[in-house]
Structures are given as C-alpha cells and as structure tokens.
Write a protein that holds these residues in place. Structure first.
Motif, PDB file in Angstrom:
ATOM      1  N   HIS A 176       0.726   1.798   1.677  1.00 34.90           N
ATOM      2  CA  HIS A 176       1.993   2.443   1.359  1.00 34.90           C
ATOM      3  C   HIS A 176       2.555   1.781   0.117  1.00 34.90           C
ATOM      4  O   HIS A 176       2.009   0.809  -0.415  1.00 34.90           O
ATOM      5  CB  HIS A 176       2.973   2.346   2.541  1.00 34.90           C
ATOM      6  CG  HIS A 176       3.323   0.946   2.936  1.00 34.90           C
ATOM      7  ND1 HIS A 176       4.390   0.262   2.408  1.00 34.90           N
ATOM      8  CD2 HIS A 176       2.727   0.083   3.806  1.00 34.90           C
ATOM      9  CE1 HIS A 176       4.457  -0.939   2.939  1.00 34.90           C
ATOM     10  NE2 HIS A 176       3.458  -1.086   3.782  1.00 34.90           N
ATOM     11  N   GLU A 177       3.655   2.316  -0.351  1.00 33.33           N
ATOM     12  CA  GLU A 177       4.290   1.774  -1.545  1.00 33.33           C
ATOM     13  C   GLU A 177       5.132   0.532  -1.207  1.00 33.33           C
ATOM     14  O   GLU A 177       5.575   0.403  -0.069  1.00 33.33           O
ATOM     15  CB  GLU A 177       5.150   2.853  -2.193  1.00 33.33           C
ATOM     16  CG  GLU A 177       4.313   3.988  -2.784  1.00 33.33           C
ATOM     17  CD  GLU A 177       3.219   3.492  -3.704  1.00 33.33           C
ATOM     18  OE1 GLU A 177       3.518   3.224  -4.878  1.00 33.33           O
ATOM     19  OE2 GLU A 177       2.068   3.358  -3.254  1.00 33.33           O
ATOM     20  N   PRO A 178       5.335  -0.398  -2.124  1.00 31.16           N
ATOM     21  CA  PRO A 178       4.862  -0.350  -3.516  1.00 31.16           C
ATOM     22  C   PRO A 178       3.432  -0.873  -3.656  1.00 31.16           C
ATOM     23  O   PRO A 178       3.031  -1.773  -2.931  1.00 31.16           O
ATOM     24  CB  PRO A 178       5.849  -1.281  -4.236  1.00 31.16           C
ATOM     25  CG  PRO A 178       6.238  -2.268  -3.182  1.00 31.16           C
ATOM     26  CD  PRO A 178       6.259  -1.526  -1.875  1.00 31.16           C
ATOM     27  N   GLY A 179       2.690  -0.269  -4.544  1.00 30.11           N
ATOM     28  CA  GLY A 179       1.358  -0.734  -4.883  1.00 30.11           C
ATOM     29  C   GLY A 179       0.234  -0.194  -4.037  1.00 30.11           C
ATOM     30  O   GLY A 179      -0.946  -0.378  -4.371  1.00 30.11           O
ATOM     31  N   GLY A 180       0.581   0.492  -2.952  1.00 35.57           N
ATOM     32  CA  GLY A 180      -0.460   0.929  -2.038  1.00 35.57           C
ATOM     33  C   GLY A 180      -1.346   2.036  -2.567  1.00 35.57           C
ATOM     34  O   GLY A 180      -2.518   2.134  -2.194  1.00 35.57           O
ATOM     35  N   LEU A 181      -0.794   2.886  -3.444  1.00 36.84           N
ATOM     36  CA  LEU A 181      -1.591   3.999  -3.950  1.00 36.84           C
ATOM     37  C   LEU A 181      -2.773   3.497  -4.767  1.00 36.84           C
ATOM     38  O   LEU A 181      -3.894   3.998  -4.626  1.00 36.84           O
ATOM     39  CB  LEU A 181      -0.720   4.934  -4.793  1.00 36.84           C
ATOM     40  CG  LEU A 181      -1.421   6.183  -5.328  1.00 36.84           C
ATOM     41  CD1 LEU A 181      -2.009   7.027  -4.205  1.00 36.84           C
ATOM     42  CD2 LEU A 181      -0.453   7.026  -6.165  1.00 36.84           C
ATOM     43  N   THR A 182      -2.550   2.510  -5.611  1.00 35.13           N
ATOM     44  CA  THR A 182      -3.644   1.947  -6.402  1.00 35.13           C
ATOM     45  C   THR A 182      -4.712   1.356  -5.497  1.00 35.13           C
ATOM     46  O   THR A 182      -5.916   1.583  -5.706  1.00 35.13           O
ATOM     47  CB  THR A 182      -3.107   0.859  -7.356  1.00 35.13           C
ATOM     48  OG1 THR A 182      -2.231   1.467  -8.297  1.00 35.13           O
ATOM     49  CG2 THR A 182      -4.243   0.169  -8.087  1.00 35.13           C
ATOM     50  N   ALA A 183      -4.293   0.614  -4.474  1.00 40.91           N
ATOM     51  CA  ALA A 183      -5.248   0.006  -3.551  1.00 40.91           C
ATOM     52  C   ALA A 183      -6.037   1.071  -2.787  1.00 40.91           C
ATOM     53  O   ALA A 183      -7.249   0.933  -2.584  1.00 40.91           O
ATOM     54  CB  ALA A 183      -4.511  -0.910  -2.573  1.00 40.91           C
ATOM     55  N   ALA A 184      -5.362   2.140  -2.378  1.00 38.63           N
ATOM     56  CA  ALA A 184      -6.044   3.199  -1.638  1.00 38.63           C
ATOM     57  C   ALA A 184      -7.044   3.933  -2.521  1.00 38.63           C
ATOM     58  O   ALA A 184      -8.205   4.140  -2.139  1.00 38.63           O
ATOM     59  CB  ALA A 184      -5.014   4.180  -1.072  1.00 38.63           C
ATOM     60  N   LEU A 185      -6.607   4.314  -3.717  1.00 38.61           N
ATOM     61  CA  LEU A 185      -7.497   5.084  -4.595  1.00 38.61           C
ATOM     62  C   LEU A 185      -8.680   4.267  -5.073  1.00 38.61           C
ATOM     63  O   LEU A 185      -9.747   4.825  -5.359  1.00 38.61           O
ATOM     64  CB  LEU A 185      -6.707   5.612  -5.792  1.00 38.61           C
ATOM     65  CG  LEU A 185      -5.725   6.745  -5.484  1.00 38.61           C
ATOM     66  CD1 LEU A 185      -4.923   7.107  -6.736  1.00 38.61           C
ATOM     67  CD2 LEU A 185      -6.452   7.974  -4.955  1.00 38.61           C
ATOM     68  N   SER A 186      -8.543   2.968  -5.140  1.00 38.36           N
ATOM     69  CA  SER A 186      -9.646   2.141  -5.632  1.00 38.36           C
ATOM     70  C   SER A 186     -10.862   2.204  -4.718  1.00 38.36           C
ATOM     71  O   SER A 186     -11.969   1.863  -5.133  1.00 38.36           O
ATOM     72  CB  SER A 186      -9.186   0.682  -5.772  1.00 38.36           C
ATOM     73  OG  SER A 186      -8.940   0.095  -4.515  1.00 38.36           O
ATOM     74  N   ARG A 187     -10.666   2.682  -3.489  1.00 40.70           N
ATOM     75  CA  ARG A 187     -11.778   2.785  -2.544  1.00 40.70           C
ATOM     76  C   ARG A 187     -12.100   4.239  -2.201  1.00 40.70           C
ATOM     77  O   ARG A 187     -12.915   4.499  -1.301  1.00 40.70           O
ATOM     78  CB  ARG A 187     -11.463   1.983  -1.280  1.00 40.70           C
ATOM     79  CG  ARG A 187     -10.163   2.353  -0.605  1.00 40.70           C
ATOM     80  CD  ARG A 187      -9.881   1.485   0.626  1.00 40.70           C
ATOM     81  NE  ARG A 187     -10.810   1.782   1.712  1.00 40.70           N
ATOM     82  CZ  ARG A 187     -11.781   0.985   2.104  1.00 40.70           C
ATOM     83  NH1 ARG A 187     -11.974  -0.178   1.523  1.00 40.70           N
ATOM     84  NH2 ARG A 187     -12.570   1.329   3.105  1.00 40.70           N
ATOM     85  N   ALA A 188     -11.509   5.173  -2.915  1.00 37.41           N
ATOM     86  CA  ALA A 188     -11.623   6.593  -2.543  1.00 37.41           C
ATOM     87  C   ALA A 188     -12.835   7.247  -3.196  1.00 37.41           C
ATOM     88  O   ALA A 188     -12.739   7.809  -4.284  1.00 37.41           O
ATOM     89  CB  ALA A 188     -10.346   7.339  -2.911  1.00 37.41           C
ATOM     90  N   GLU A 189     -13.971   7.207  -2.507  1.00 35.28           N
ATOM     91  CA  GLU A 189     -15.107   8.006  -2.967  1.00 35.28           C
ATOM     92  C   GLU A 189     -14.778   9.493  -2.828  1.00 35.28           C
ATOM     93  O   GLU A 189     -15.204  10.313  -3.637  1.00 35.28           O
ATOM     94  CB  GLU A 189     -16.350   7.660  -2.160  1.00 35.28           C
ATOM     95  CG  GLU A 189     -16.857   6.249  -2.356  1.00 35.28           C
ATOM     96  CD  GLU A 189     -18.063   5.969  -1.486  1.00 35.28           C
ATOM     97  OE1 GLU A 189     -19.155   6.501  -1.790  1.00 35.28           O
ATOM     98  OE2 GLU A 189     -17.904   5.218  -0.498  1.00 35.28           O
ATOM     99  N   ILE A 190     -14.029   9.814  -1.791  1.00 39.62           N
ATOM    100  CA  ILE A 190     -13.497  11.170  -1.609  1.00 39.62           C
ATOM    101  C   ILE A 190     -12.010  11.024  -1.311  1.00 39.62           C
ATOM    102  O   ILE A 190     -11.627  10.319  -0.374  1.00 39.62           O
ATOM    103  CB  ILE A 190     -14.195  11.910  -0.456  1.00 39.62           C
ATOM    104  CG1 ILE A 190     -15.703  12.027  -0.709  1.00 39.62           C
ATOM    105  CG2 ILE A 190     -13.576  13.299  -0.263  1.00 39.62           C
ATOM    106  CD1 ILE A 190     -16.480  12.620   0.461  1.00 39.62           C
ATOM    107  N   ALA A 191     -11.170  11.649  -2.122  1.00 40.43           N
ATOM    108  CA  ALA A 191      -9.722  11.615  -1.929  1.00 40.43           C
ATOM    109  C   ALA A 191      -9.244  12.991  -1.485  1.00 40.43           C
ATOM    110  O   ALA A 191      -9.592  14.007  -2.109  1.00 40.43           O
ATOM    111  CB  ALA A 191      -9.008  11.201  -3.212  1.00 40.43           C
ATOM    112  N   ILE A 192      -8.450  13.030  -0.418  1.00 41.62           N
ATOM    113  CA  ILE A 192      -7.930  14.275   0.143  1.00 41.62           C
ATOM    114  C   ILE A 192      -6.413  14.255   0.017  1.00 41.62           C
ATOM    115  O   ILE A 192      -5.756  13.320   0.496  1.00 41.62           O
ATOM    116  CB  ILE A 192      -8.326  14.420   1.621  1.00 41.62           C
ATOM    117  CG1 ILE A 192      -9.856  14.372   1.770  1.00 41.62           C
ATOM    118  CG2 ILE A 192      -7.774  15.714   2.209  1.00 41.62           C
ATOM    119  CD1 ILE A 192     -10.306  14.077   3.187  1.00 41.62           C
TER     120      ILE A 192
END
Length: 309
Positions: A176-192
């Motif tokens: 979650h925010e703050p900063g969570g989006l970058t951490a989540a997307l950094s591992r997203a081979e598939i993002a929904i």
C-alpha cells in the motif's frame, strides 16, 4: 406501495423488468416499478448511466439511488445527488470478472499466443514455468480484485496485491502507499488493474510506474480506461519493456476506429465484456437493499462520496 423508478437506457428495461419484479416478490416487497414516474412520488431510483436522469433535485422523497454499475464515476460527482448512493456488488458480475481475468492470465502464463499463432510449421518446444513460479500482482483489492486474487492464488500463482490503503489478507503479500506501488510493480510479471476510476487512480500506470515492471511484463486492464496513460503504454510496448497488454476498458468507448490500440501488434482489445452486470443476480441485490432500507437497516455497498467508490 413502494414506487421504484428504473432510470437506465431504454433497451435495459425489457431485460431487467421481469427479474426485478421476481426479486421484489421473493423479498415480499409491494413495489410499483416503472421507467417513468412523477419525481415527487419516487421512493427509490435504480440507475445506470446514459439514461434520461441527470437532475435529482425533484426527487424529494427518494430514499436512495441504487446503481446497476460497479463503477459510479459518472454519477458520484453530480451535485444534485444528495440522497444515499449504492454501487453494484453482484456475485454474477464478480464471477464473470474472475473467469475473464483468469483466462487471460493463463493465456499469458502458458504463452498461448506464441503456440497458437504460427505459420512456419516449426515444432518449437516451449515448456512454461509452473504457476508458483509466476508472479502476478492485482492492483486494487476491493470485492473484484480480492476475488480475482484469491482465485489465482488457488490455482497456484504467486499472487500479491496493492491498494491505496493498507489491507491484510491471510496468505497473501500486500502493498500500500506510500511507496507500495513501486514495490508491487517491481515483481509484476503480470499486472491486473481492478481499481476504481477516481482522480487519485488516474494514470496509475504511467511512464514512471511502467518502468518499474520487469522487462517483458504483461498487463491486463478490465478495470477502467483512465487507469493507464495511453501514450506511455504505447511507448513501453514499442521499447519492448512491456511485452503485451490486454485491454477491456478505454477512455472513450467504443474505442475510436483510428485509435493506435487497434493496430498495435502487442495489444489485445476486447469490447468491455470482462464483467457485465447480470440482470438476475443484480436484481436480487437491488431488492435486498430496498428491503433493508424499508426495515430501517443500513444499505449495502454504500458509496463514500469522498473516495468516489
């Protein structure tokens, strides 16, 4: 007698009227349902965009506006809407979304396009990883996002979720925010993407955030068109940082014939079919909310005007 106005595009009336009447009967509600009623006699409004109703001021005795859509961005900012507003959380819609997303995740995971779209008659052996070796990130952990995440986790995928506010889901990594989006997307081979359309979520995927995804990442957007910066997505695809995007929703619908999404080789366009409200199950949700309100109970799925959903 409870007077209920059905305010939606005319073609929806024939589809919904019999289901709504059956649901009202099953809930023991004495309802007069019609697509046209004097405003000062209306107790509830069943609403979908692109109908005739824009000004709610004359509906002086209306107790609630009940949306047939999960997204309420086209009505929540209406200054004349002073009565409670509910959004549609429909089990039929949820299951439709889960099935559509799961199909496209498996398509990406198994690289089905690579195997199916062949013209060279080559026996090209390609063994995909197991689901546990594939990282999938769901952006948005509301009812739809959570249902999708839990289904994919049940299949065996390495599923993470991101939401703007902190959420704790047993057995699932969440950001979650703050900063969570970058951490989540950094591992997203598939993002929904299954976020609502609000000023805070517009362009969630932009040039900066797309760059955080692993090279070769893939995107599935059945949420809202405004969640992605169109130009940034095209640039990321052309640079081959993003391998493919499957898009079901767009800023303008139907998607204009001259839009570059149509011709891009690494974009799949579907015509907003991921999750349609089902008249049968949605009518039961509407009837239950009216029953609750008439009994003095709180409404289900009440919209927070500040967050927009």
């Amino acid at each position: 007698m409870i007077n209920v106005l059905f305010s939606a595009p005319h073609e929806r009336w024939e589809a919904y009227a019999p289901h709504l009447r059956a649901a009202f009967d099953a809930a023991s509600l004495n309802v007069h349902l019609a697509p046209d009623l004097p405003p000062d006699q209306v107790d509830y409004v069943i609403y979908a965009p692109r109908g005739d109703l824009d000004d709610f001021t004359p509906y002086t005795r209306c107790k609630a506006v009940l949306s047939l859509w999960a997204g309420v961005e086209q009505i929540v900012g209406n200054d004349t809407l002073t009565m409670p507003l509910t959004r549609m959380v429909d089990p039929g819609l949820t299951r439709g979304m889960v099935e559509w997303v799961t199909g496209h995740v498996l398509r990406y995971h198994l690289d089905m396009d690579r195997d199916i779209i062949r013209t060279d008659a080559q026996w090209d052996v390609h063994v995909p990883p197991l689901a546990a070796e594939r990282s999938v990130v769901v952006l948005g952990l509301g009812a739809l996002g959570l249902a999708v995440a839990e289904t994919l986790k049940g299949i065996g995928f390495d599923v993470s979720g991101w939401s703007r506010t902190a959420k704790s889901i047993p057995g699932m990594r969440t950001f979650h925010e703050p900063g969570g989006l970058t951490a989540a997307l950094s591992r997203a081979e598939i993002a929904i993407l299954l976020l609502p359309d609000t000023p805070a979520t517009e362009n969630t995927l932009n040039a900066h955030t797309l760059a955080q995804m692993p090279k070769g990442g893939r995107i599935i957007n059945p949420g809202r068109g405004a969640l992605i910066d169109d130009d940034a997505l095209l640039e990321a695809l052309d640079a081959r940082h993003i391998a493919h995007a499957t898009l079901d929703v767009f800023r303008v619908e139907p998607l204009p014939a001259d839009h570059p999404f149509w011709s891009h080789p690494n974009i799949t366009v579907t015509p907003h079919i991921a999750a349609e409200t089902r008249a049968g199950t949605a009518s039961q949700v509407i009837a239950e909310n009216i029953r609750r309100c008439e009994a003095g109970q709180s409404l289900l799925h009440l919209v927070d005007r500040q967050t927009g959903y």
